[in-house]
Design a protein around this motif. Structure first.
Motif, PDB file in Angstrom:
ATOM      1  N   ALA A  31       0.808  -1.226   0.000  1.00 29.43           N
ATOM      2  CA  ALA A  31       0.000   0.000   0.000  1.00 29.43           C
ATOM      3  C   ALA A  31       0.843   1.277   0.000  1.00 29.43           C
ATOM      4  CB  ALA A  31      -0.950  -0.016   1.193  1.00 29.43           C
ATOM      5  N   THR A  35       0.522   5.552  -1.594  1.00 26.10           N
ATOM      6  CA  THR A  35       0.088   6.650  -0.710  1.00 26.10           C
ATOM      7  C   THR A  35       0.299   8.012  -1.384  1.00 26.10           C
ATOM      8  OG1 THR A  35       2.223   6.506   0.425  1.00 26.10           O
ATOM      9  CG2 THR A  35       0.358   5.457   1.514  1.00 26.10           C
ATOM     10  N   PHE A  42      -2.839   1.044   5.269  1.00 28.58           N
ATOM     11  CA  PHE A  42      -3.505   0.580   6.486  1.00 28.58           C
ATOM     12  C   PHE A  42      -2.774   1.048   7.740  1.00 28.58           C
ATOM     13  CE2 PHE A  42      -5.711  -3.516   4.705  1.00 28.58           C
ATOM     14  CZ  PHE A  42      -6.697  -2.726   4.147  1.00 28.58           C
ATOM     15  N   ARG A  43      -1.432   0.891   7.760  1.00 30.32           N
ATOM     16  CA  ARG A  43      -0.729   0.962   9.041  1.00 30.32           C
ATOM     17  C   ARG A  43       0.066   2.235   9.302  1.00 30.32           C
ATOM     18  NH1 ARG A  43      -1.188  -4.131   7.462  1.00 30.32           N
ATOM     19  NH2 ARG A  43      -2.145  -5.583   8.933  1.00 30.32           N
ATOM     20  N   GLN A 110       0.595  -6.364  -3.400  1.00 28.63           N
ATOM     21  CA  GLN A 110      -0.536  -6.626  -2.495  1.00 28.63           C
ATOM     22  C   GLN A 110      -1.643  -5.608  -2.751  1.00 28.63           C
ATOM     23  OE1 GLN A 110       1.263  -7.474   1.701  1.00 28.63           O
ATOM     24  NE2 GLN A 110       2.827  -6.444   0.509  1.00 28.63           N
ATOM     25  N   ILE A 112      -4.586  -3.357  -4.603  1.00 28.11           N
ATOM     26  CA  ILE A 112      -5.782  -3.733  -5.358  1.00 28.11           C
ATOM     27  C   ILE A 112      -6.239  -2.571  -6.235  1.00 28.11           C
ATOM     28  CG2 ILE A 112      -6.557  -5.442  -3.663  1.00 28.11           C
ATOM     29  CD1 ILE A 112      -8.382  -3.321  -2.431  1.00 28.11           C
ATOM     30  N   ASP A 113      -5.370  -1.552  -6.371  1.00 30.16           N
ATOM     31  CA  ASP A 113      -5.802  -0.301  -6.999  1.00 30.16           C
ATOM     32  C   ASP A 113      -5.569  -0.216  -8.512  1.00 30.16           C
ATOM     33  OD1 ASP A 113      -3.007   0.250  -7.209  1.00 30.16           O
ATOM     34  OD2 ASP A 113      -3.013   1.315  -5.297  1.00 30.16           O
ATOM     35  N   HIS A 128      -3.687  -9.821  -4.036  1.00 33.44           N
ATOM     36  CA  HIS A 128      -4.956  -9.598  -3.320  1.00 33.44           C
ATOM     37  C   HIS A 128      -6.081  -9.167  -4.246  1.00 33.44           C
ATOM     38  CE1 HIS A 128      -2.484  -9.058   0.644  1.00 33.44           C
ATOM     39  NE2 HIS A 128      -2.651 -10.319   0.306  1.00 33.44           N
ATOM     40  N   THR A 197       5.633  -1.642   2.025  1.00 32.73           N
ATOM     41  CA  THR A 197       4.832  -2.666   2.706  1.00 32.73           C
ATOM     42  C   THR A 197       5.349  -2.875   4.121  1.00 32.73           C
ATOM     43  OG1 THR A 197       4.203  -5.005   2.754  1.00 32.73           O
ATOM     44  CG2 THR A 197       6.196  -4.472   1.507  1.00 32.73           C
ATOM     45  N   SER A 198       4.402  -3.012   5.051  1.00 32.29           N
ATOM     46  CA  SER A 198       4.796  -3.239   6.450  1.00 32.29           C
ATOM     47  C   SER A 198       5.238  -4.688   6.656  1.00 32.29           C
ATOM     48  CB  SER A 198       3.616  -2.927   7.372  1.00 32.29           C
ATOM     49  OG  SER A 198       2.552  -3.823   7.110  1.00 32.29           O
ATOM     50  N   ASN A 220      11.196   1.409   2.577  1.00 36.83           N
ATOM     51  CA  ASN A 220       9.951   1.620   3.313  1.00 36.83           C
ATOM     52  C   ASN A 220      10.129   2.776   4.279  1.00 36.83           C
ATOM     53  OD1 ASN A 220       7.310   0.282   3.433  1.00 36.83           O
ATOM     54  ND2 ASN A 220       7.714   0.165   5.615  1.00 36.83           N
ATOM     55  N   SER A 222       8.834   3.178   7.248  1.00 38.50           N
ATOM     56  CA  SER A 222       9.055   2.733   8.625  1.00 38.50           C
ATOM     57  C   SER A 222       9.777   1.378   8.620  1.00 38.50           C
ATOM     58  CB  SER A 222       7.712   2.601   9.345  1.00 38.50           C
ATOM     59  OG  SER A 222       6.856   1.769   8.594  1.00 38.50           O
ATOM     60  N   ILE A 238       9.170   5.791  -1.172  1.00 40.96           N
ATOM     61  CA  ILE A 238       9.550   4.980  -2.337  1.00 40.96           C
ATOM     62  C   ILE A 238       9.382   5.756  -3.639  1.00 40.96           C
ATOM     63  CG2 ILE A 238       7.270   3.856  -2.536  1.00 40.96           C
ATOM     64  CD1 ILE A 238       9.111   1.285  -3.170  1.00 40.96           C
TER      65      ILE A 238
HETATM   66  P1  CNA Z   1       0.408  -1.502   5.264  1.00 41.76           P
HETATM   67  O1  CNA Z   1       0.404  -2.568   6.298  1.00 41.76           O
HETATM   68  O2  CNA Z   1      -0.564  -0.382   5.415  1.00 41.76           O
HETATM   69  O3  CNA Z   1       1.889  -0.928   5.217  1.00 41.76           O
HETATM   70  C1  CNA Z   1       2.248   0.121   4.378  1.00 41.76           C
HETATM   71  C2  CNA Z   1       3.708   0.432   4.640  1.00 41.76           C
HETATM   72  O4  CNA Z   1       4.123   1.376   3.676  1.00 41.76           O
HETATM   73  C3  CNA Z   1       3.987   1.025   6.016  1.00 41.76           C
HETATM   74  O5  CNA Z   1       5.036   0.315   6.613  1.00 41.76           O
HETATM   75  C4  CNA Z   1       4.405   2.472   5.711  1.00 41.76           C
HETATM   76  O6  CNA Z   1       5.431   2.926   6.573  1.00 41.76           O
HETATM   77  C5  CNA Z   1       4.904   2.372   4.311  1.00 41.76           C
HETATM   78  N1  CNA Z   1       4.728   3.583   3.493  1.00 41.76           N
HETATM   79  C6  CNA Z   1       3.655   4.402   3.425  1.00 41.76           C
HETATM   80  N2  CNA Z   1       3.843   5.347   2.480  1.00 41.76           N
HETATM   81  C7  CNA Z   1       5.084   5.115   1.964  1.00 41.76           C
HETATM   82  C8  CNA Z   1       5.865   5.732   0.959  1.00 41.76           C
HETATM   83  N3  CNA Z   1       5.417   6.801   0.271  1.00 41.76           N
HETATM   84  N4  CNA Z   1       7.105   5.239   0.697  1.00 41.76           N
HETATM   85  C9  CNA Z   1       7.575   4.162   1.376  1.00 41.76           C
HETATM   86  N5  CNA Z   1       6.876   3.533   2.332  1.00 41.76           N
HETATM   87  C10 CNA Z   1       5.646   3.988   2.615  1.00 41.76           C
HETATM   88  O7  CNA Z   1       0.183  -2.098   3.795  1.00 41.76           O
HETATM   89  P2  CNA Z   1       0.685  -3.492   3.200  1.00 41.76           P
HETATM   90  O8  CNA Z   1       0.556  -3.365   1.745  1.00 41.76           O
HETATM   91  O9  CNA Z   1       1.948  -3.933   3.785  1.00 41.76           O
HETATM   92  O10 CNA Z   1      -0.450  -4.464   3.755  1.00 41.76           O
HETATM   93  C11 CNA Z   1      -1.107  -5.259   2.944  1.00 41.76           C
HETATM   94  C12 CNA Z   1      -2.598  -4.908   2.788  1.00 41.76           C
HETATM   95  C13 CNA Z   1      -2.912  -3.453   2.599  1.00 41.76           C
HETATM   96  C14 CNA Z   1      -3.014  -5.541   1.513  1.00 41.76           C
HETATM   97  O11 CNA Z   1      -4.010  -6.466   1.792  1.00 41.76           O
HETATM   98  C15 CNA Z   1      -3.541  -4.440   0.604  1.00 41.76           C
HETATM   99  O12 CNA Z   1      -4.586  -4.913  -0.201  1.00 41.76           O
HETATM  100  C16 CNA Z   1      -4.012  -3.407   1.548  1.00 41.76           C
HETATM  101  N6  CNA Z   1      -4.175  -2.035   1.007  1.00 41.76           N
HETATM  102  C17 CNA Z   1      -4.027  -1.766  -0.311  1.00 41.76           C
HETATM  103  C18 CNA Z   1      -4.188  -0.471  -0.785  1.00 41.76           C
HETATM  104  C19 CNA Z   1      -4.012  -0.196  -2.260  1.00 41.76           C
HETATM  105  O13 CNA Z   1      -4.356  -1.023  -3.080  1.00 41.76           O
HETATM  106  N7  CNA Z   1      -3.448   0.973  -2.612  1.00 41.76           N
HETATM  107  C20 CNA Z   1      -4.516   0.561   0.103  1.00 41.76           C
HETATM  108  C21 CNA Z   1      -4.699   0.240   1.468  1.00 41.76           C
HETATM  109  C22 CNA Z   1      -4.509  -1.068   1.912  1.00 41.76           C
END
Ligand code: CNA
Length: 245
Positions: A31, A35, A42-43, A110, A112-113, A128, A197-198, A220, A222, A238
């Motif tokens: 995700a 952003t 999500f996190r 991961q 879905i956008d 996903h 990704t977290s 990432n 964090s 990123i």
């Molecule tokens: P997560 O758990 O929300 O982690 C996102 C990570 O990205 C965090 O560790 C942040 O610190 C980091 N982060 C945020 N912005 C940036 C950036 N600009 N540059 C670098 N790092 C950044 O999301 P994950 O993808 O790890 O978790 C998986 C879930 C979230 C999946 O099931 C997805 O489908 C789901 N998701 C997807 C979307 C989307 O499709 N855009 C949006 C929200 C959630």
């Protein structure tokens, strides 16, 4: 690898060199890649998990909730998970360019956008699923994202069946074909770039363990539970890191 890195002025130069030297790069992201395109993750602190809803997002995005509270699911899903006007950012664009140059073999995401495809990436493995694919649970007829957004309440098929997004909800399993293809690309990669990704959501996060090489790059904002495995870690945005290469 480490000695070479010590000689480099900074991590971004080192990343540029790793990318320049390889024609078998695989990207695995989440995700955080989107952003900067205005889609909350999500996190992060401003992510969906820190917002207050009647039910936690993990509950509202679960299979059980979809089946038992379909209308509430769609209310949350349309409002918080879909960003029809979002456009690819520098990270999506750079990854598409690397594929066109023959350097990057696959994007495993991961997300879905659909933003990787909108940026021009061709080989995208969506672990996903995608908000752009929707199907009737009764007759399997396919529907577009516009159909979901332009209807209200529970979207119904012409056969009156309920339409479900082709996204993997909590409690649902991943598509085996997509999963095995992802494992194959990652295990054969020369360079694996993991970003945005977290690495908290399994089984997707476990894919990192299939990488066999010594050029694991983690970008990432964090820290993640897999930082210790990385050969190069960049805690930054990123979109900026990839966009600057
Ligand atoms: P997560 O758990 O929300 O982690 C996102 C990570 O990205 C965090 O560790 C942040 O610190 C980091 N982060 C945020 N912005 C940036 C950036 N600009 N540059 C670098 N790092 C950044 O999301 P994950 O993808 O790890 O978790 C998986 C879930 C979230 C999946 O099931 C997805 O489908 C789901 N998701 C997807 C979307 C989307 O499709 N855009 C949006 C929200 C959630």
């Amino acid at each position: 690898m480490t000695k070479k890195m010590e000689k480099m002025n900074n991590k971004r130069d080192f990343l540029a060199e790793i990318i320049k030297d390889s024609d078998n790069i695989v990207f695995f992201g989440g995700a955080g890649v989107s952003t900067k395109s205005g889609i909350p993750d999500f996190r992060s602190a401003d992510g969906l998990f820190s917002s207050k809803y009647k039910y936690p997002p993990e509950v509202m995005l679960s299979h059980t909730f979809f089946m038992n509270h379909t209308e509430d699911f769609y209310h949350f899903y349309r409002e918080k998970m879909i960003y029809r006007d979002a456009r690819p950012n520098k990270a999506h664009i750079k990854l598409a360019e690397l594929e066109q140059e023959g350097k990057l073999k696959a994007v495993v995401t991961q997300n879905i956008d659909g933003l990787h495809q909108l940026a021009g990436s061709k080989n995208v493995l969506e672990l996903h699923g995608s908000v752009h694919r929707n199907y009737c649970m009764k007759c399997r007829k396919r529907y577009s994202l516009d159909y979901i957004l332009d209807t209200q309440g529970i979207p119904r098929c012409e056969c009156k069946g309920i339409i479900k997004p082709d996204v993997v909800l909590y409690e649902e399993s991943l598509d085996n074909h997509v999963l095995f293809k992802s494992i194959s690309y990652i295990s054969n990669a020369d360079v694996l770039i993991v970003g945005g990704t977290s690495l908290n959501v399994y089984p997707a996060a476990g894919l990192v363990d299939y990488y066999n090489g010594d050029k694991l790059v983690l970008i990432n904002k964090s820290e993640t539970p897999m930082d210790y495995k990385a050969n190069l870690i960049i805690h930054d945005s990123i979109d900026e890191v990839l966009g600057d290469i």
